[in-house]
Design an enzyme around this catalytic site. Structure first.
Site, mmCIF file in Angstrom:
data_model
loop_
_atom_site.group_PDB
_atom_site.id
_atom_site.type_symbol
_atom_site.label_atom_id
_atom_site.label_comp_id
_atom_site.label_asym_id
_atom_site.label_seq_id
_atom_site.Cartn_x
_atom_site.Cartn_y
_atom_site.Cartn_z
ATOM 1 C CB CYS A 66 -0.945 0.013 1.287
ATOM 2 S SG CYS A 66 -2.023 1.326 1.448
ATOM 3 N N PRO A 67 0.625 2.140 -0.946
ATOM 4 C CG PRO A 67 0.530 4.591 -1.384
ATOM 5 C CD PRO A 67 1.346 3.554 -0.814
#
Length: 73
Positions: free
Chosen positions: A10-11
């Protein structure tokens, strides 16, 4: 279209998903593979926020998460 985001944290999977959706026509679907445990809630929230349709999400195997997203706009 299929996008392999396995090994990314992430992200980055959502960033790549966003960029890839811009390259396909409205109404088409993109299948994304991921293995980041944060991906299922992230992809749900992202679809809700931007308005694309989360067609399916297979998250029973954390090592192989598969989402299908339909571009709606």
């Amino acid at each position: 279209m299929e996008l392999d985001a396995r090994g990314l944290k992430c992200p980055v999977p959502i960033i790549r998903l966003s960029a890839a959706l811009k390259t396909i026509p409205v109404g088409d679907e993109l299948r994304i593979l991921a293995d980041d445990r944060g991906f299922p809630p992230d992809v749900r929230a992202w679809c809700d926020k931007v308005g694309h349709e989360l067609v399916s999400l297979e998250d029973s195997d954390p090592a192989r998460l598969v989402a299908v997203i339909r571009r709606t706009k």
